[in-house]
Design an enzyme around this catalytic site. Structure first.
Site, PDB file in Angstrom:
ATOM      1  N   SER A   1      -1.722 -49.553 -72.015  1.00 19.72           N
ATOM      2  CA  SER A   1      -2.454 -49.632 -70.592  1.00 19.72           C
ATOM      3  C   SER A   1      -2.139 -50.820 -70.250  1.00 19.72           C
ATOM      4  CB  SER A   1      -3.695 -49.961 -70.685  1.00 19.72           C
ATOM      5  OG  SER A   1      -4.710 -51.118 -69.258  1.00 19.72           O
TER       6      SER A   1
ATOM      7  N   TYR B   1     -10.627 -53.999 -75.670  1.00 19.47           N
ATOM      8  CA  TYR B   1      -9.829 -52.911 -75.168  1.00 19.47           C
ATOM      9  C   TYR B   1      -7.545 -53.120 -75.874  1.00 19.47           C
ATOM     10  CZ  TYR B   1      -8.168 -49.325 -72.209  1.00 19.47           C
ATOM     11  OH  TYR B   1      -7.524 -48.266 -71.147  1.00 19.47           O
TER      12      TYR B   1
HETATM   13  P1  NAD Z   1     -11.287 -40.070 -69.304  1.00 18.22           P
HETATM   14  O1  NAD Z   1     -11.931 -41.156 -70.099  1.00 18.22           O
HETATM   15  O2  NAD Z   1     -11.345 -39.355 -68.056  1.00 18.22           O
HETATM   16  O3  NAD Z   1     -10.028 -39.300 -71.034  1.00 18.22           O
HETATM   17  C1  NAD Z   1     -10.700 -39.941 -72.068  1.00 18.22           C
HETATM   18  C2  NAD Z   1     -10.713 -38.475 -73.027  1.00 18.22           C
HETATM   19  O4  NAD Z   1     -10.226 -39.297 -73.859  1.00 18.22           O
HETATM   20  C3  NAD Z   1     -11.961 -38.735 -72.668  1.00 18.22           C
HETATM   21  O5  NAD Z   1     -11.623 -36.587 -72.575  1.00 18.22           O
HETATM   22  C4  NAD Z   1     -12.892 -38.335 -74.393  1.00 18.22           C
HETATM   23  O6  NAD Z   1     -13.911 -38.093 -74.502  1.00 18.22           O
HETATM   24  C5  NAD Z   1     -11.359 -38.375 -74.630  1.00 18.22           C
HETATM   25  N1  NAD Z   1     -11.975 -39.487 -76.546  1.00 18.22           N
HETATM   26  C6  NAD Z   1     -12.397 -40.430 -76.342  1.00 18.22           C
HETATM   27  N2  NAD Z   1     -11.886 -40.933 -77.561  1.00 18.22           N
HETATM   28  C7  NAD Z   1     -11.860 -40.059 -78.220  1.00 18.22           C
HETATM   29  C8  NAD Z   1     -11.780 -40.585 -79.457  1.00 18.22           C
HETATM   30  N3  NAD Z   1     -11.776 -41.007 -80.408  1.00 18.22           N
HETATM   31  N4  NAD Z   1     -11.283 -38.202 -80.219  1.00 18.22           N
HETATM   32  C9  NAD Z   1     -10.864 -37.539 -79.435  1.00 18.22           C
HETATM   33  N5  NAD Z   1     -10.993 -37.662 -77.683  1.00 18.22           N
HETATM   34  C10 NAD Z   1     -11.330 -39.135 -77.264  1.00 18.22           C
HETATM   35  O7  NAD Z   1     -10.154 -41.032 -69.231  1.00 18.22           O
HETATM   36  P2  NAD Z   1      -8.811 -41.357 -69.625  1.00 18.22           P
HETATM   37  O8  NAD Z   1      -8.136 -42.239 -67.329  1.00 18.22           O
HETATM   38  O9  NAD Z   1      -8.221 -40.094 -68.880  1.00 18.22           O
HETATM   39  O10 NAD Z   1      -8.128 -41.875 -69.940  1.00 18.22           O
HETATM   40  C11 NAD Z   1      -6.756 -41.289 -71.209  1.00 18.22           C
HETATM   41  C12 NAD Z   1      -6.160 -42.482 -71.547  1.00 18.22           C
HETATM   42  O11 NAD Z   1      -5.254 -43.821 -70.878  1.00 18.22           O
HETATM   43  C13 NAD Z   1      -6.502 -43.769 -71.934  1.00 18.22           C
HETATM   44  O12 NAD Z   1      -6.270 -44.123 -73.642  1.00 18.22           O
HETATM   45  C14 NAD Z   1      -7.293 -44.325 -71.942  1.00 18.22           C
HETATM   46  O13 NAD Z   1      -7.146 -46.162 -72.799  1.00 18.22           O
HETATM   47  C15 NAD Z   1      -5.669 -44.756 -71.020  1.00 18.22           C
HETATM   48  N6  NAD Z   1      -5.895 -45.548 -69.398  1.00 18.22           N
HETATM   49  C16 NAD Z   1      -6.374 -45.804 -68.731  1.00 18.22           C
HETATM   50  C17 NAD Z   1      -6.496 -46.292 -67.887  1.00 18.22           C
HETATM   51  C18 NAD Z   1      -7.927 -45.585 -66.540  1.00 18.22           C
HETATM   52  O14 NAD Z   1      -7.759 -46.790 -65.343  1.00 18.22           O
HETATM   53  N7  NAD Z   1      -8.330 -44.873 -66.687  1.00 18.22           N
HETATM   54  C19 NAD Z   1      -5.978 -46.846 -67.695  1.00 18.22           C
HETATM   55  C20 NAD Z   1      -4.927 -47.331 -68.275  1.00 18.22           C
HETATM   56  C21 NAD Z   1      -5.551 -46.727 -69.419  1.00 18.22           C
END
Ligand code: NAD
Length: 279
Positions: free
Chosen positions: A155, A168
């Site tokens: 991130s 985080y």
């Molecule tokens: P999201 O919440 O839509 O998707 C995350 C998915 O991971 C969900 O389906 C959730 O059920 C699943 N999940 C969470 N913890 C889990 C676990 N312990 N075991 C199995 N599944 C699990 O959010 P996203 O934006 O698609 O996130 C994807 C990745 O991107 C994450 O690692 C997040 O930290 C990272 N990220 C997101 C952002 C943002 O702004 N959305 C920014 C930087 C990084």
């Protein structure tokens, strides 16, 4: 860039929705078979709904509608035994895993003085231990076959700190250290390990009432329009959030056979915020 994944097998954690779903559909459209997992359950430490079994089933349906095979499993990536079992099943049914995207993660927001043990364990368990478990589970098979592409998702908070993001941010800095060290461990085996550091991505992780309320404490029911300028202030370019597909194109690049000699790097996709931080 060939970007042809015909005959390859890709594991994507957290694939029920959001960025994970976008990656799955892109790989499937380019000929890969897909292995998905997601916990499909909420967590008391996470203030927004996580994915559901219906979300996971919908991603499977979308992948299969491209004509590709899709294996899925409801599991928590913090559970090493469950991930090992999924990898063993994928290797037995589909022959191997060529590419792994350690994408599953949660956002847990609280200042250090009020973060509970439960919140800390959740965010480190899902975001850091979960990534370790994913890399460790796929590495032996990749070593055996002398080929692998591993992409981890950090991130922009893996390159800086922010208020209420102590857990985080620590987890996402950890992902970068893990990625670089794993890249060295696997360098002799035809396996690359790289991280992507996204900015604000338009998924349910950012579009939820809890985060909206944190960003606009002055409003009773802040809307998407109300929070957009606050999200934009976290980027350098004047955009509040990016679409998941902007991350997907970098995942595809790093996962390409031709990216054989790119390993141990972090690619920010964060609307210019990277210009503000070192590294
Ligand atoms: P999201 O919440 O839509 O998707 C995350 C998915 O991971 C969900 O389906 C959730 O059920 C699943 N999940 C969470 N913890 C889990 C676990 N312990 N075991 C199995 N599944 C699990 O959010 P996203 O934006 O698609 O996130 C994807 C990745 O991107 C994450 O690692 C997040 O930290 C990272 N990220 C997101 C952002 C943002 O702004 N959305 C920014 C930087 C990084």
């Amino acid at each position: 860039m060939a970007e042809n994944f015909e005959g390859q097998v890709v594991l994507i954690t957290g694939g029920a929705r959001g960025q994970g779903r976008a990656h799955a559909l892109a790989f499937a459209a380019r000929g890969a078979d897909i292995v998905l997992c997601d916990r499909c359950a909420d967590s008391a430490a996470v203030r927004y709904p996580l994915a559901t079994e219906a979300d996971l089933a919908e991603t499977v349906r979308m992948v299969e509608s491209t004509g590709r095979t899709c294996i899925s499993s409801v599991l928590d990536t913090a559970d090493r035994a469950a991930l090992d079992a999924l990898v063993a099943r994928a290797e037995s049914e589909l022959g191997r895993i060529d590419i792994a995207v350690a994408n599953a993660g949660v956002s847990v927001a609280a200042p250090v003085q009020s973060m509970t043990d439960e919140m800390w364990s959740e965010v480190i368990g899902s975001n850091l231990t979960g990534v370790f478990n994913t890399v460790a589970a796929v590495a032996p098979g990749m070593i055996e076959r002398g080929y692998g592409r591993i992409v981890t998702i950090s991130s922009m908070l893996g390159r800086a700190g922010n208020t209420s993001m102590v857990g985080y941010s620590a987890s996402k800095w950890g992902v970068i250290g893990l990625t670089k060290s794993a890249a060295l461990d696997l360098a002799n085996h035809g396996i690359t390990v790289n991280a992507i550091a996204p900015g604000n991505i338009s998924t349910p992780m950012v579009h939820n009432d809890g985060l909206y309320a944190m960003m606009r404490p002055d409003l009773e029911h802040p809307t998407r329009d109300d929070v957009a300028p606050v999200f934009a202030s976290l980027h350098a370019q004047p955009v509040p959030w990016l679409e998941p597909e902007e991350i997907t194109r970098v995942v595809l690049f790093l996962a390409d056979q031709g990216s054989a000699h790119i390993s141990g790097i972090v690619i920010p996709v964060d609307a210019g915020n990277a210009a503000r931080v070192t590294g």
